[in-house]
Design a protein around this motif. Structure first.
Motif, PDB file in Angstrom:
ATOM      1  N   PRO A 223       8.911  13.729  46.765  1.00  0.00           N
ATOM      2  CA  PRO A 223       9.105  15.062  47.229  1.00  0.00           C
ATOM      3  C   PRO A 223       8.489  15.185  48.532  1.00  0.00           C
ATOM      4  O   PRO A 223       6.891  15.204  48.563  1.00  0.00           O
ATOM      5  CB  PRO A 223       8.314  16.038  45.459  1.00  0.00           C
ATOM      6  CG  PRO A 223       7.028  15.455  45.952  1.00  0.00           C
ATOM      7  CD  PRO A 223       8.015  13.631  45.436  1.00  0.00           C
ATOM      8  N   ASP A 282      13.684  18.005  48.390  1.00  0.00           N
ATOM      9  CA  ASP A 282      13.337  19.550  48.640  1.00  0.00           C
ATOM     10  C   ASP A 282      13.428  20.130  47.855  1.00  0.00           C
ATOM     11  O   ASP A 282      13.703  21.382  47.752  1.00  0.00           O
ATOM     12  CB  ASP A 282      13.744  20.370  50.379  1.00  0.00           C
ATOM     13  CG  ASP A 282      15.325  20.143  50.254  1.00  0.00           C
ATOM     14  OD1 ASP A 282      15.905  19.291  48.915  1.00  0.00           O
ATOM     15  OD2 ASP A 282      16.197  20.263  51.173  1.00  0.00           O
ATOM     16  N   GLN A 283      13.605  19.130  46.457  1.00  0.00           N
ATOM     17  CA  GLN A 283      14.376  20.035  45.246  1.00  0.00           C
ATOM     18  C   GLN A 283      13.413  20.479  44.004  1.00  0.00           C
ATOM     19  O   GLN A 283      11.857  19.278  44.808  1.00  0.00           O
ATOM     20  CB  GLN A 283      15.293  19.310  44.392  1.00  0.00           C
ATOM     21  CG  GLN A 283      16.170  19.332  45.215  1.00  0.00           C
ATOM     22  CD  GLN A 283      17.582  20.651  46.069  1.00  0.00           C
ATOM     23  OE1 GLN A 283      17.548  21.442  44.999  1.00  0.00           O
ATOM     24  NE2 GLN A 283      17.269  21.529  47.258  1.00  0.00           N
ATOM     25  N   ASN A 284      13.607  20.918  43.168  1.00  0.00           N
ATOM     26  CA  ASN A 284      12.040  21.254  42.500  1.00  0.00           C
ATOM     27  C   ASN A 284      12.085  20.333  41.376  1.00  0.00           C
ATOM     28  O   ASN A 284      10.894  20.090  40.327  1.00  0.00           O
ATOM     29  CB  ASN A 284      12.365  22.306  41.859  1.00  0.00           C
ATOM     30  CG  ASN A 284      13.244  22.666  40.649  1.00  0.00           C
ATOM     31  OD1 ASN A 284      13.884  21.374  40.959  1.00  0.00           O
ATOM     32  ND2 ASN A 284      14.045  23.219  40.357  1.00  0.00           N
ATOM     33  N   SER A 286      13.699  19.329  38.781  1.00  0.00           N
ATOM     34  CA  SER A 286      13.366  19.426  37.092  1.00  0.00           C
ATOM     35  C   SER A 286      13.482  18.796  36.454  1.00  0.00           C
ATOM     36  O   SER A 286      13.860  18.471  35.743  1.00  0.00           O
ATOM     37  CB  SER A 286      13.760  21.078  37.175  1.00  0.00           C
ATOM     38  OG  SER A 286      15.608  21.100  38.023  1.00  0.00           O
TER      39      SER A 286
END
Length: 595
Positions: A223, A282-284, A286
Motif C-alpha cells: 500500500p 492508493d486504495q483502502n 478492503s
C-alpha cells in the motif's frame, strides 16, 4: 625514506592502473544469454496443451539491459520445426542481419543453435521478443525486453517502487500448427478461446464464465507505493482494453518514447503494442482488485469466452476481489479509441536516448521525399488460395532471404517495384520490395479497407504517428497532422474504414520488415520489406556475420554445425579485462613491497 617511496610507488601504480581500468571499461558492456527453445506442457485455460517455452518458461525470461549495451543471445532450437526470434522495437542500428525475420535470416533448423549479437543503440523503453515464423507466437515463445536509461540521463518521473511486466493476449486451445492449417485451408481462425495474463487464464470472477481449477496471475503490491507496469499485447489478432479496478493509469512511455504524462482509467492496447504506466496503490485494500484485459472491436455475440482477469493483491488486503468487473468503454462510441490514441503525445522536454534528439530533429519541418499510400483489403482468392494484400500484392516468402540475396547479388529473388499507390489491377502474389531512399523522409499512409483493426509495425525504426481519422485519406488530410509532438513508436493501429499517417526518417541502412502484427493477416501475405541502401561505403555498417545460416540458392555455402557454443558461463569482455588488471595490480603491489 625508502618506505615512503615504496608507499608512493604503490599508490602511483594503483592510481595509474585504476585509470587504465576506467579506460578499458569505458566501452559498452556485453551481456550473454543462453536460451533453449522447446515445447513444454501448460494449461492456460484449464486444458493441457503444448506451448513454446524459453528456458522452460512461458512466457520467456525478461531481457533487462541498459542503453548501448551489447546483447549476445545463443538460441538452441529444440522444436520440431525451424525457428527465429525477432526483437520487436529494437532498432538494430545498421545491423538488420540480427532482426530475426524471414527476409533477413535463414531459419534456425530444428536441433541447431544460432547466436544473435546486437547493440541496443540509442534506445530506452519497453519492448518484447517473439517467434517470427509460422504463427509460432500463437503458441508462446515471447518475453519482455527492458532497456534502461544510462545513469547520466534522468528519467522524467520518480523512481518507482517496483517494475512489473504484463503480457496480455488472446489465446486458442488449438496448436499453432492447427491454426496454420486452418488458414491454409481457406478458413478464418474464429473467435479465441480466452484472454491470458502472463500465460495464465482468468480469475474466477463468475462461475458461469470461468471453470474451476484455472491458474491465474496475482500481482502482489504494498500500500502507498507506486509501480511501473509494462503492458504488452502479444496476442494473435485481438485489440484488448486494459484497466485496473479503482486505480488510475498514468501513461509515461510507449515503445521507447517518454510520453506527456496523462491519466487514463483504461487503455486500448492493440496487437503488438507496448505501454508503461505508473500505478499508485492508493486504495483502502478492503479487498483485492481486478486487473482486466477485455476484447475490443469484436462481434459481441460471437465472443462468449471470459475476458482476461488477474488480481492486484495489497499486502494488507482484507479479502478476495468480488462484484462485477470494471466497465469497459462504450463499444458503440466509435471515436473513443481513436481520440484516446490521438491524445498520446511525445514528451519533447524529456531527456532520453534517441537517434535524433529533440531540438536537432523537428520532424514537422523536414521535407518529405517519398509518399506511400498503402491499402489493405479483406482476404481474397489469388490463384485459388486465400491471401491478404498490401496495395494489391500478397508477399510471398522466397527460400533465400532477400537481405542475403542482396548481399550476394542473387538475381530473381525480389524486385524493387512495390507501388506507392494501389494499382487498379488484379491482386497478385509477389516478392516486391519498397526501394527506400537512404536518409530520405518517408510519409506512409495506411488505409484500412478491412472490417477489423490492423496494427502495423516497422522494424529498424521509430516513426512519428502524425494523424488518423475515419474515411478515405486525401491530400487535404495533411492539414490535420500533428507536426510537433506526435509520439514516436514502432507499432500503430489503423481502425477499420480509417487511415493512419506516419513519418519516418530512413537513416538506418538495412533491409526492414513492414508488416501487420495481426498473425492471420501477416501469415497470409500482408507484409513488405523496405530496402535502405547507403550509396556510400559505410565502415560502421555491420557486415554479414560469420555465423550466418545459408538457405535457398545459397545452401551450398552452409557448413554443418560442429558443436553448440555455450555462452552462459562466459564472463563479459569487460569483466575479463577487470580481472586481468586486478591481477596485475596485485602482482605489482607485491613486487614493490619487496623492493
Amino acid at each position: 625514506m625508502l618506505l615512503r617511496s615504496r608507499v608512493n610507488c604503490n599508490f602511483f601504480c594503483f592510481g595509474l592502473l585504476l585509470c587504465l581500468i576506467r579506460v578499458g571499461l569505458a566501452g559498452d558492456p556485453f551481456v550473454f544469454y543462453d536460451w533453449t527453445v522447446s515445447y513444454i506442457t501448460a494449461s492456460p485455460l484449464g486444458v493441457k496443451q503444448q506451448v513454446i517455452g524459453i528456458e522452460g518458461q512461458f512466457p520467456g525470461p525478461i531481457l533487462n539491459v541498459t542503453t548501448n549495451w551489447n546483447v549476445v543471445v545463443n538460441v538452441k532450437n529444440n522444436l520440431d520445426e525451424p525457428f527465429l526470434l525477432t526483437w520487436n522495437g529494437i532498432q538494430q542500428r545498421k545491423n538488420s542481419w540480427q532482426d530475426g525475420v524471414s527476409g533477413t535470416n535463414c531459419p534456425i533448423p530444428a536441433g541447431w543453435n544460432w547466436t544473435y549479437q546486437f547493440q541496443v543503440k540509442d534506445q530506452i523503453g519497453s519492448f518484447f521478443y517473439f517467434p517470427s515464423l509460422g504463427l509460432q507466437r500463437a503458441a508462446g515463445g515471447y518475453g519482455g525486453i527492458i532497456v534502461n536509461n544510462r545513469e547520466v540521463i534522468p528519467v522524467p518521473f520518480g523512481k518507482p517502487d517496483g517494475d512489473i511486466t504484463l503480457f496480455i493476449s488472446d489465446w486458442y486451445i488449438k496448436s499453432h500448427k492447427e491454426l496454420r492449417n486452418d488458414l491454409e485451408s481457406g478458413n478464418d481462425l474464429g473467435a479465441p478461446d480466452g484472454v491470458l495474463f502472463n500465460g495464465l487464464g482468468p480469475y474466477q470472477f463468475d462461475r458461469a464464465f470461468v471453470r474451476d481449477g484455472i491458474l491465474y496471475q496475482i500481482i502482489n503490491v504494498e500500500p502507498g507505493k507506486t509501480y511501473r507496469l509494462r503492458v504488452h499485447n502479444v496476442g494473435i489478432s485481438t485489440s484488448l482494453n486494459f484497466r485496473i479496478q479503482n486505480h488510475n493509469l498514468v501513461l509515461v512511455e510507449t515503445e521507447g518514447s517518454y510520453t506527456v504524462q496523462q491519466n487514463y482509467s483504461n487503455m486500448d492496447i492493440h496487437v503488438g503494442q507496448s505501454y508503461s504506466f505508473l500505478v499508485t496503490m492508493d486504495q483502502n485494500a478492503s479487498s483485492d482488485y481486478y486487473i482486466v484485459a477485455s476484447p475490443r472491436f469484436v462481434n459481441a455475440s460471437a465472443w462468449t469466452k471470459a475476458p482476461g482477469v488477474a488480481i492486484l493483491h495489497y499486502s494488507n488486503s482484507q479479502g478476495p476481489a468480488s462484484g462485477p468487473l470494471p466497465d469497459p468503454p462504450n463499444e458503440y462510441d466509435t471515436y473513443f479509441s481513436m481520440n484516446q490514441a490521438r491524445s498520446i503525445r511525445w514528451n519533447v522536454s524529456a531527456g532520453a536516448a534517441r537517434p535524433n534528439p529533440q531540438g536537432s530533429f523537428k520532424y514537422g519541418d523536414i521535407t518529405v521525399t517519398d509518399v506511400y499510400v498503402i491499402i489493405n483489403r479483406p482476404a481474397e482468392l489469388i490463384d485459388g488460395k486465400r491471401r491478404t494484400t498490401l496495395n494489391g500484392i500478397s508477399y510471398i516468402v522466397p527460400s533465400t532471404p532477400v537481405k542475403l540475396a542482396q548481399q550476394f547479388n542473387v538475381s530473381g529473388v525480389f524486385k524493387l517495384d512495390f507501388p506507392n499507390r494501389f494499382m487498379n489491377r488484379p491482386a497478385k502474389v509477389d516478392t516486391s520490395l519498397i526501394n527506400g531512399t537512404f536518409k530520405g523522409f518517408m510519409e506512409i499512409i495506411f488505409q484500412n479497407n478491412d472490417t477489423s483493426v490492423q496494427s502495423y509495425h516497422l522494424d529498424g525504426y521509430a516513426f512519428f504517428v502524425v494523424g488518423m481519422d475515419y474515411g478515405v485519406w486525401t491530400e487535404n488530410s495533411r492539414s490535420t497532422y500533428n507536426k510537433w509532438d506526435g509520439v514516436a513508436r514502432c507499432t500503430t493501429q489503423v481502425f477499420p474504414g480509417a487511415w493512419t499517417a506516419i513519418l519516418v526518417s530512413l537513416d538506418n541502412a538495412g533491409m526492414w520488415n513492414l508488416r501487420t502484427q495481426n498473425l492471420d493477416s501477416w501469415y497470409l501475405g500482408q507484409e513488405v520489406y523496405v530496402s535502405v541502401v547507403n550509396p556510400e561505403n559505410d565502415n560502421n555498417e555491420v557486415q554479414l556475420p560469420e555465423n550466418a545460416i545459408y538457405c535457398g540458392v545459397l545452401s551450398n555455402l552452409q557448413r554443418d554445425q560442429a558443436r553448440r557454443v555455450n555462452f552462459s558461463a562466459a564472463p563479459s569482455l569487460d569483466k575479463m579485462f577487470e580481472i586481468v588488471l586486478v591481477a596485475i595490480i596485485a602482482a605489482l603491489l607485491g613486487i614493490s613491497g619487496i623492493i
